[in-house]
Design a protein around this motif. Sequence first.
Motif, PDB file in Angstrom:
ATOM      1  N   PRO A 166     -13.293  18.332 -33.589  1.00 43.05           N
ATOM      2  CA  PRO A 166     -13.291  17.334 -34.662  1.00 43.05           C
ATOM      3  C   PRO A 166     -13.984  16.034 -34.264  1.00 43.05           C
ATOM      4  O   PRO A 166     -14.200  15.749 -33.078  1.00 43.05           O
ATOM      5  N   ILE A 167     -14.320  15.250 -35.273  1.00 42.95           N
ATOM      6  CA  ILE A 167     -14.821  13.885 -35.104  1.00 42.95           C
ATOM      7  C   ILE A 167     -14.025  12.992 -36.043  1.00 42.95           C
ATOM      8  O   ILE A 167     -13.828  13.324 -37.217  1.00 42.95           O
ATOM      9  N   TYR A 168     -13.566  11.866 -35.521  1.00 44.79           N
ATOM     10  CA  TYR A 168     -12.828  10.877 -36.298  1.00 44.79           C
ATOM     11  C   TYR A 168     -13.635   9.585 -36.333  1.00 44.79           C
ATOM     12  O   TYR A 168     -14.333   9.257 -35.368  1.00 44.79           O
ATOM     13  N   TYR A 169     -13.507   8.851 -37.427  1.00 47.18           N
ATOM     14  CA  TYR A 169     -14.316   7.637 -37.538  1.00 47.18           C
ATOM     15  C   TYR A 169     -13.556   6.527 -38.253  1.00 47.18           C
ATOM     16  O   TYR A 169     -12.590   6.769 -38.988  1.00 47.18           O
ATOM     17  N   PHE A 209      -3.188   7.664 -38.698  1.00 45.31           N
ATOM     18  CA  PHE A 209      -3.505   6.287 -38.326  1.00 45.31           C
ATOM     19  C   PHE A 209      -4.291   5.581 -39.424  1.00 45.31           C
ATOM     20  O   PHE A 209      -5.276   6.122 -39.951  1.00 45.31           O
ATOM     21  N   GLN A 210      -3.863   4.375 -39.746  1.00 42.74           N
ATOM     22  CA  GLN A 210      -4.516   3.597 -40.799  1.00 42.74           C
ATOM     23  C   GLN A 210      -5.997   3.407 -40.490  1.00 42.74           C
ATOM     24  O   GLN A 210      -6.377   3.053 -39.383  1.00 42.74           O
ATOM     25  N   GLY A 211      -6.822   3.661 -41.486  1.00 40.33           N
ATOM     26  CA  GLY A 211      -8.242   3.402 -41.367  1.00 40.33           C
ATOM     27  C   GLY A 211      -9.052   4.462 -40.657  1.00 40.33           C
ATOM     28  O   GLY A 211     -10.272   4.323 -40.529  1.00 40.33           O
ATOM     29  N   VAL A 212      -8.428   5.536 -40.182  1.00 43.24           N
ATOM     30  CA  VAL A 212      -9.134   6.575 -39.432  1.00 43.24           C
ATOM     31  C   VAL A 212      -9.181   7.857 -40.264  1.00 43.24           C
ATOM     32  O   VAL A 212      -8.150   8.332 -40.738  1.00 43.24           O
ATOM     33  N   SER A 213     -10.375   8.394 -40.438  1.00 43.46           N
ATOM     34  CA  SER A 213     -10.572   9.640 -41.190  1.00 43.46           C
ATOM     35  C   SER A 213     -11.242  10.679 -40.319  1.00 43.46           C
ATOM     36  O   SER A 213     -11.916  10.352 -39.339  1.00 43.46           O
ATOM     37  N   ALA A 214     -11.074  11.934 -40.702  1.00 41.10           N
ATOM     38  CA  ALA A 214     -11.767  13.040 -40.032  1.00 41.10           C
ATOM     39  C   ALA A 214     -13.069  13.315 -40.768  1.00 41.10           C
ATOM     40  O   ALA A 214     -13.103  13.341 -42.002  1.00 41.10           O
TER      41      ALA A 214
END
Length: 606
Positions: free
Chosen positions: A131-134, A189-194
Amino acid sequence: MRTYLALAAREAGVPIRHHVLEAARRAIGEAVPVPVDRWRTAEWRAPGDGVVVLSWSNEPEDAGLPEQLTGGADRVLGYCGYLGDRKPDEDLLVGADDLGAAADTLGGVFSLFRADAGGFEAATSISRACPIYYAEAGGVRFAGSRAILVHLAARAAETGLSRPGPAYDVLGLHTMVRHGFFASEETPFQGVSALPNSGTLIARHGTALKVVERELPEQGPVPRSRSEARARIEPLAEALLAACVPFRQHDRPVQLALSGGRDSRLIAAALSAQDIPFVGATHGFADHPDVVLSKRVADALGAEWMCDFTERRDDDTVEVRHPVLRAHDIVRMCEGMNSAYERVNGWRSFDAQPRSSGSGGERLRGGFLTDQDDITPDGVDRRLKVIFAAQHQLLTPEANARAEVRLDHWRERARADGIDVLDKLHMFYRTGRWLAGSHTATLMNWCYYHPFLDARVVREALALPAEWRYSEEPVYLLLERLAPQLGHIPFDGKRWRFDRSRPRLPWKRREWEGRAPMLPAGGTSGFNWRRKYGPELATVMREQILSSPAELWDIADRKKIEPLLDQIPPKKASQSWHLLTLSVLLSNIWREPAPDLPRVSIPIPR
């Protein structure tokens, strides 16, 4: 295991602040449960420090594995997982104009990070097993392979603190109560998407952060004859055989997690067809179908077999780790995105023996269609309600309202996609979110390869119509092509879907009866202690869950949960494990050293 964090300032000429980089370097200790002294670090900085790539690896330097960062002074590439043909693939990815388009021509199981002086790009493969989270905060864009790493670095940029704590998106955790994994691109976590499957994240100075979703393969028609069917599976067979080639770079046999089902058996067949030596490995009670059938498969292929047998004590109990320790480990490893119901390994010294399993094989059988008998529009709609709104009676109105938004979106897609919607949902969320956590855990300890998650294999599988894969005939034909000697060995639990009806012709019935699946015979053969635990473990679960922070009860209805926790054996054991996981997450126990807790005894039914 290689871990990455890419950072780029939103505007050109602005350096990444020192305290943000320090927070990121410190956060690796919370992001991955590997002792700090086992990390090898590598960093790349653009002139002026407006773009920075941080990387960590616990892989031995002498194991012949990829470099953490490759490329040159002007452009750098790093990737998690593995590429199908390492050196030429690396060269292609470093120089390609379009990183995502180049990725879609390759095999392997990977996620990519590429940076230059103008910013960075990050790309997931079609399976998203890596995965990548941003996130974006404080004028900085972040992308990483670990959600906590991205979150704590972004929190530092947002708050100015060098040691920020986590901020949870509590309502987003409702899907964890329902299923024990995320059925969305949200994270705890707030503000973090996959980043989505086949997604490219583009972070360039002076332009908005952009997510590009690359196109998936188009499906062909259902074959009209057996000869056409054999021809149609040939590209998939070739892709599966090619996905086994990376094993050849190792001089030790592959340790294959072998069960009594279809998927690991097909990987064993592919390894055997490629003359790649392997050891079939399983675990469980001696009379469990997985144990019995996996040995028959290994013997038929002339492979070595071993089993970690579960021992039954004299007092008819089995002893297990304390459930809070189990939850502590999985939150640390899977970042609060997998339930403690699952068994995920913890850290150990890296072993370069190649390993594999049948994980991801559902893609060849239609994803969520594999256990969907009713494929009418109403049946698909009911399954969508299970995926997005299950256990609604246990959750608060606010949590259920958030679920309804996702359900409405996928109901709309189902009107156009039909049954294929269940295949795509499985790839996006069951493989791309649930399996991603355990896959990351395996990469931490071993050279782990997943042929079914190989990008070429997934693309070839998706090119076959979902309704044909639903019949399981493509997998049957693959096994027939790669290892026909396995045809007489039954499966654990279920027949082939196309073989479930008793033949009308009397002379075919004996052969059909010989293919009858092997079923648990009771006692230890069908015993699952996680679902049938006794009063000792139930008491521990109840005490931990009911002492949870108040935030848990913003999503779960405490009045409905309390009576469930009194039931022995539990009627909703999965939800108890999911709630336990969230209790450990929200209380921040996972940020502290694991407590010293005793093992727990589970009675085994006679």
